[in-house]
Write a protein that holds these residues in place. Structure first.
Motif, mmCIF file in Angstrom:
data_model
loop_
_atom_site.group_PDB
_atom_site.id
_atom_site.type_symbol
_atom_site.label_atom_id
_atom_site.label_comp_id
_atom_site.label_asym_id
_atom_site.label_seq_id
_atom_site.Cartn_x
_atom_site.Cartn_y
_atom_site.Cartn_z
ATOM 1 N N ASP A 1 4.849 107.195 3.804
ATOM 2 C CA ASP A 1 4.850 108.660 3.843
ATOM 3 C C ASP A 1 6.125 109.214 3.219
ATOM 4 N N ALA A 2 7.245 108.543 3.474
ATOM 5 C CA ALA A 2 8.522 108.986 2.896
ATOM 6 C C ALA A 2 8.505 108.828 1.380
ATOM 7 N N LEU A 3 7.875 107.780 0.885
ATOM 8 C CA LEU A 3 7.818 107.560 -0.559
ATOM 9 C C LEU A 3 6.993 108.625 -1.268
ATOM 10 N N ARG A 4 6.051 109.230 -0.577
ATOM 11 C CA ARG A 4 5.224 110.284 -1.184
ATOM 12 C C ARG A 4 6.028 111.549 -1.488
ATOM 13 N N LEU A 5 7.185 111.680 -0.885
ATOM 14 C CA LEU A 5 8.029 112.852 -1.113
ATOM 15 C C LEU A 5 8.870 112.726 -2.382
ATOM 16 N N GLU A 6 8.820 111.568 -3.023
ATOM 17 C CA GLU A 6 9.684 111.297 -4.175
ATOM 18 C C GLU A 6 9.486 112.279 -5.324
ATOM 19 N N GLY A 7 8.250 112.596 -5.668
ATOM 20 C CA GLY A 7 7.986 113.521 -6.772
ATOM 21 C C GLY A 7 8.560 114.902 -6.507
ATOM 22 N N GLN A 8 8.338 115.387 -5.304
ATOM 23 C CA GLN A 8 8.856 116.698 -4.926
ATOM 24 C C GLN A 8 10.388 116.685 -4.936
ATOM 25 N N LYS A 9 10.956 115.604 -4.442
ATOM 26 C CA LYS A 9 12.413 115.476 -4.416
ATOM 27 C C LYS A 9 12.991 115.440 -5.833
ATOM 28 N N ASN A 10 12.329 114.738 -6.742
ATOM 29 C CA ASN A 10 12.798 114.667 -8.130
ATOM 30 C C ASN A 10 12.776 116.037 -8.797
ATOM 31 N N GLU A 11 11.710 116.791 -8.589
ATOM 32 C CA GLU A 11 11.607 118.121 -9.187
ATOM 33 C C GLU A 11 12.685 119.054 -8.638
ATOM 34 N N LEU A 12 12.889 119.011 -7.337
ATOM 35 C CA LEU A 12 13.924 119.854 -6.735
ATOM 36 C C LEU A 12 15.321 119.440 -7.196
ATOM 37 N N THR A 13 15.516 118.150 -7.393
ATOM 38 C CA THR A 13 16.813 117.661 -7.877
ATOM 39 C C THR A 13 17.093 118.169 -9.282
ATOM 40 N N LYS A 14 16.074 118.186 -10.134
ATOM 41 C CA LYS A 14 16.249 118.737 -11.488
ATOM 42 C C LYS A 14 16.638 120.214 -11.415
ATOM 43 N N ASN A 15 15.968 120.958 -10.557
ATOM 44 C CA ASN A 15 16.290 122.380 -10.392
ATOM 45 C C ASN A 15 17.718 122.564 -9.874
ATOM 46 N N TYR A 16 18.117 121.693 -8.951
ATOM 47 C CA TYR A 16 19.465 121.750 -8.392
ATOM 48 C C TYR A 16 20.514 121.486 -9.481
ATOM 49 N N ILE A 17 20.288 120.469 -10.286
ATOM 50 C CA ILE A 17 21.239 120.131 -11.352
ATOM 51 C C ILE A 17 21.343 121.268 -12.358
ATOM 52 N N THR A 18 20.222 121.873 -12.695
ATOM 53 C CA THR A 18 20.237 123.012 -13.616
ATOM 54 C C THR A 18 21.065 124.160 -13.043
ATOM 55 N N ALA A 19 20.852 124.479 -11.770
ATOM 56 C CA ALA A 19 21.576 125.583 -11.140
ATOM 57 C C ALA A 19 23.066 125.267 -11.015
ATOM 58 N N ILE A 20 23.396 124.049 -10.650
ATOM 59 C CA ILE A 20 24.808 123.658 -10.511
ATOM 60 C C ILE A 20 25.506 123.715 -11.863
ATOM 61 N N THR A 21 24.820 123.289 -12.916
ATOM 62 C CA THR A 21 25.401 123.343 -14.257
ATOM 63 C C THR A 21 25.714 124.784 -14.641
ATOM 64 N N LEU A 22 24.817 125.682 -14.311
ATOM 65 C CA LEU A 22 25.035 127.097 -14.617
ATOM 66 C C LEU A 22 26.187 127.667 -13.782
ATOM 67 N N VAL A 23 26.288 127.254 -12.525
ATOM 68 C CA VAL A 23 27.390 127.724 -11.683
ATOM 69 C C VAL A 23 28.723 127.224 -12.241
ATOM 70 N N LYS A 24 28.765 125.959 -12.662
ATOM 71 C CA LYS A 24 30.008 125.423 -13.233
ATOM 72 C C LYS A 24 30.399 126.174 -14.502
ATOM 73 N N ALA A 25 29.427 126.476 -15.332
ATOM 74 C CA ALA A 25 29.719 127.206 -16.568
ATOM 75 C C ALA A 25 30.156 128.641 -16.268
ATOM 76 N N SER A 26 29.691 129.189 -15.162
ATOM 77 C CA SER A 26 29.986 130.582 -14.815
ATOM 78 C C SER A 26 31.135 130.717 -13.826
ATOM 79 N N GLN A 27 31.738 129.622 -13.434
ATOM 80 C CA GLN A 27 32.780 129.662 -12.407
ATOM 81 C C GLN A 27 33.969 130.563 -12.776
ATOM 82 N N PRO A 28 34.464 130.544 -14.014
ATOM 83 C CA PRO A 28 35.574 131.453 -14.320
ATOM 84 C C PRO A 28 35.218 132.930 -14.065
ATOM 85 N N TYR A 29 34.025 133.326 -14.482
ATOM 86 C CA TYR A 29 33.611 134.714 -14.260
ATOM 87 C C TYR A 29 33.430 134.990 -12.768
#
Length: 162
Positions: A54-82
């Motif tokens: 059952d835990a392994l079935r969550l892998e796809g959802q976790k991968n998609e959310l991780t991609k979204n997280y990395i995208t958002a974190i990258t944008l925050v890092k680029a926008s940190q000075p502002y």
């Protein structure tokens, strides 16, 4: 014959430049972290309960959310000075929320590492017992137990499908 496709370089990140965009980015990152934490907490519960399939079935959802997280974190890092100049309170709140996020991830990693260690210990124990039963009990001329030869060691096969 097909050629391997090279991974494309990520598109350059355009930092935000308005307080409204900063608020939208912070809300989006917070939502992604909360959703990812919910999935990870569910995974932790399932692993603790021994429901690995059952835990392994969550892998796809976790991968998609991780991609979204990395995208958002990258944008925050680029926008940190502002953000540190225009919205320091918002950036501080994001940092605090991220610390809680990291602590929860650490709990999940600990549970997964424990489950991995326990399962590895079980497999090694089963293997040792099988090897002990398959090896002939012989002794040397000096009365010591003879070491088994490579011919006597039989590997075990483990099915990964549960």
């Amino acid at each position: 014959m097909t050629q391997m496709q090279r991974p494309q370089a990520p598109a350059p990140v355009q930092p935000i430049d308005s307080p409204a965009d900063a608020r939208k980015l912070a809300n989006g990152l917070t939502e992604v972290m909360n959703t990812l934490l919910a999935v990870i907490e569910r995974e932790t519960e399932l692993v603790r309960a021994g429901k690995i399939p059952d835990a392994l079935r969550l892998e796809g959802q976790k991968n998609e959310l991780t991609k979204n997280y990395i995208t958002a974190i990258t944008l925050v890092k680029a926008s940190q000075p502002y953000m540190s100049k225009a919205t320091p309170d918002l950036l501080g709140a994001l940092h605090r929320h991220h610390e809680v996020f990291r602590a929860m991830l650490q709990v999940n990693l600990t549970v997964l590492a424990t489950a991995h260690a326990v399962s590895e210990g079980i497999v090694r124990g089963v293997n040792a017992e099988i090897q002990r039963r398959n090896i002939p009990q012989t002794y040397t001329a000096a009365g010591r137990r003879a070491a088994p030869g490579p011919r006597n060691l039989t590997p075990i096969a483990v099915s990964r499908s549960l």
